[in-house]
Every structure is written in structure tokens, then in C-alpha cells.
Design a protein around this motif. Structure first.
Motif, PDB file in Angstrom:
ATOM      1  N   GLY A 192     128.689   3.343  33.441  1.00  0.00           N
ATOM      2  CA  GLY A 192     129.455   2.759  34.672  1.00  0.00           C
ATOM      3  C   GLY A 192     130.153   1.518  34.044  1.00  0.00           C
ATOM      4  N   TYR A 193     129.423   1.332  33.423  1.00  0.00           N
ATOM      5  CA  TYR A 193     130.126  -0.125  32.865  1.00  0.00           C
ATOM      6  C   TYR A 193     131.392  -0.107  31.423  1.00  0.00           C
ATOM      7  CZ  TYR A 193     130.504  -4.818  30.116  1.00  0.00           C
ATOM      8  OH  TYR A 193     131.058  -6.048  29.283  1.00  0.00           O
ATOM      9  N   ALA A 194     130.635   1.261  30.403  1.00  0.00           N
ATOM     10  CA  ALA A 194     131.380   1.662  29.318  1.00  0.00           C
ATOM     11  C   ALA A 194     133.176   1.624  29.799  1.00  0.00           C
ATOM     12  CB  ALA A 194     130.520   2.646  28.924  1.00  0.00           C
ATOM     13  N   ALA A 195     132.958   2.254  30.953  1.00  0.00           N
ATOM     14  CA  ALA A 195     134.313   2.672  32.140  1.00  0.00           C
ATOM     15  C   ALA A 195     135.256   2.014  32.035  1.00  0.00           C
ATOM     16  CB  ALA A 195     133.693   3.791  32.978  1.00  0.00           C
ATOM     17  N   TRP A 196     134.423   1.215  33.273  1.00  0.00           N
ATOM     18  CA  TRP A 196     135.207  -0.415  33.474  1.00  0.00           C
ATOM     19  C   TRP A 196     135.586  -0.853  32.657  1.00  0.00           C
ATOM     20  CZ3 TRP A 196     133.289  -5.264  33.002  1.00  0.00           C
ATOM     21  CH2 TRP A 196     134.421  -6.644  33.909  1.00  0.00           C
ATOM     22  N   LYS A 198     139.237  -1.927  31.857  1.00  0.00           N
ATOM     23  CA  LYS A 198     140.632  -2.779  32.128  1.00  0.00           C
ATOM     24  C   LYS A 198     141.106  -3.020  29.984  1.00  0.00           C
ATOM     25  CE  LYS A 198     137.709  -7.363  30.914  1.00  0.00           C
ATOM     26  NZ  LYS A 198     136.729  -8.212  30.632  1.00  0.00           N
ATOM     27  N   TYR A 199     140.480  -2.458  29.405  1.00  0.00           N
ATOM     28  CA  TYR A 199     141.276  -3.229  27.603  1.00  0.00           C
ATOM     29  C   TYR A 199     142.685  -1.682  27.923  1.00  0.00           C
ATOM     30  CZ  TYR A 199     142.450  -1.328  23.413  1.00  0.00           C
ATOM     31  OH  TYR A 199     142.469  -1.528  22.014  1.00  0.00           O
ATOM     32  N   VAL A 200     142.584  -0.401  28.823  1.00  0.00           N
ATOM     33  CA  VAL A 200     143.908   0.580  28.823  1.00  0.00           C
ATOM     34  C   VAL A 200     144.665  -0.261  29.020  1.00  0.00           C
ATOM     35  CG1 VAL A 200     144.808   2.185  29.632  1.00  0.00           C
ATOM     36  CG2 VAL A 200     143.051   2.440  28.269  1.00  0.00           C
ATOM     37  N   LYS A 201     144.698  -1.321  30.998  1.00  0.00           N
ATOM     38  CA  LYS A 201     145.516  -2.285  31.693  1.00  0.00           C
ATOM     39  C   LYS A 201     145.715  -3.225  30.826  1.00  0.00           C
ATOM     40  CE  LYS A 201     143.851  -1.062  35.654  1.00  0.00           C
ATOM     41  NZ  LYS A 201     143.412  -1.206  37.556  1.00  0.00           N
ATOM     42  N   ARG A 202     145.575  -3.607  30.042  1.00  0.00           N
ATOM     43  CA  ARG A 202     146.043  -4.694  29.538  1.00  0.00           C
ATOM     44  C   ARG A 202     146.183  -4.763  28.387  1.00  0.00           C
ATOM     45  NH1 ARG A 202     140.934  -9.484  28.318  1.00  0.00           N
ATOM     46  NH2 ARG A 202     143.269 -10.475  28.398  1.00  0.00           N
ATOM     47  N   SER A 203     146.359  -3.690  27.220  1.00  0.00           N
ATOM     48  CA  SER A 203     147.019  -3.065  26.580  1.00  0.00           C
ATOM     49  C   SER A 203     148.931  -2.830  26.823  1.00  0.00           C
ATOM     50  CB  SER A 203     146.340  -2.103  25.564  1.00  0.00           C
ATOM     51  OG  SER A 203     146.510  -0.877  26.272  1.00  0.00           O
ATOM     52  N   LYS A 204     148.995  -1.657  27.974  1.00  0.00           N
ATOM     53  CA  LYS A 204     150.081  -1.826  28.672  1.00  0.00           C
ATOM     54  C   LYS A 204     150.463  -3.192  29.404  1.00  0.00           C
ATOM     55  CE  LYS A 204     148.797   2.928  30.221  1.00  0.00           C
ATOM     56  NZ  LYS A 204     148.187   3.568  31.756  1.00  0.00           N
ATOM     57  N   GLN A 205     150.165  -4.352  29.189  1.00  0.00           N
ATOM     58  CA  GLN A 205     150.597  -5.271  29.396  1.00  0.00           C
ATOM     59  C   GLN A 205     151.551  -5.481  27.758  1.00  0.00           C
ATOM     60  OE1 GLN A 205     148.517  -8.242  30.821  1.00  0.00           O
ATOM     61  NE2 GLN A 205     147.869  -6.703  32.927  1.00  0.00           N
ATOM     62  N   GLY A 206     151.393  -5.247  27.158  1.00  0.00           N
ATOM     63  CA  GLY A 206     152.330  -6.072  26.291  1.00  0.00           C
ATOM     64  C   GLY A 206     150.549  -7.404  25.228  1.00  0.00           C
ATOM     65  N   LYS A 207     151.714  -7.698  23.937  1.00  0.00           N
ATOM     66  CA  LYS A 207     150.417  -7.659  22.651  1.00  0.00           C
ATOM     67  C   LYS A 207     150.211  -9.550  24.066  1.00  0.00           C
ATOM     68  CE  LYS A 207     151.314 -10.813  18.520  1.00  0.00           C
ATOM     69  NZ  LYS A 207     152.138 -11.321  17.840  1.00  0.00           N
ATOM     70  N   CYS A 208     151.855 -10.506  24.366  1.00  0.00           N
ATOM     71  CA  CYS A 208     151.713 -12.031  24.736  1.00  0.00           C
ATOM     72  C   CYS A 208     150.460 -11.816  26.730  1.00  0.00           C
ATOM     73  CB  CYS A 208     152.516 -12.419  24.508  1.00  0.00           C
ATOM     74  SG  CYS A 208     152.777 -12.804  23.046  1.00  0.00           S
ATOM     75  N   ALA A 209     151.153 -11.119  27.223  1.00  0.00           N
ATOM     76  CA  ALA A 209     151.235 -11.298  28.184  1.00  0.00           C
ATOM     77  C   ALA A 209     149.375 -10.538  28.605  1.00  0.00           C
ATOM     78  CB  ALA A 209     151.456 -10.273  29.397  1.00  0.00           C
TER      79      ALA A 209
END
Length: 55
Positions: A12-16, A20-31
Motif C-alpha cells: 500500500g505504501y509503495a502504491a501510494w 504521488k510521484y506520477v502526480k508530481r511528475s505531471k506538474q513539470g520541473k519547477c512546480a
């Protein structure tokens, strides 16, 4: 039974973490940067190279 609970917590922690990583990577480099408030990098806020801001 405890082994299943511990395994579920680990997966569960690994999936979370992956979500979280995928959501942050979609925001772009600086965001998505943790240091965005104190960073010295100039990031483009649009496709116009003259329209930049210092974070």
C-alpha cells in the motif's frame, strides 16, 4: 495473519508513493520541486521565452 497485514502495508505504501510521484511528475520541473520557494532556477511559465519568473 500478521504477515499479510505487514505485506499489505508495504504494498500500500509503495502504491501510494508511485501515485504521488506520477502526480508530481505531471506538474513539470519547477512546480513539482520541493525547493520551489527558495530555488535560484528560472523556469518558463509559458511557451514565451521572455515570460519567465524567478522562484
Amino acid at each position: 495473519m500478521i504477515n499479510y497485514i505487514i505485506g499489505a502495508l508495504i504494498f500500500g505504501y509503495a502504491a501510494w508513493t508511485i501515485v504521488k510521484y506520477v502526480k508530481r511528475s505531471k506538474q513539470g520541473k519547477c512546480a513539482a520541486c520541493d525547493l520551489k520557494n527558495s530555488c535560484e532556477t528560472t523556469c518558463d511559465v509559458s511557451s514565451n521565452p521572455n515570460n519567465t519568473r524567478k522562484l
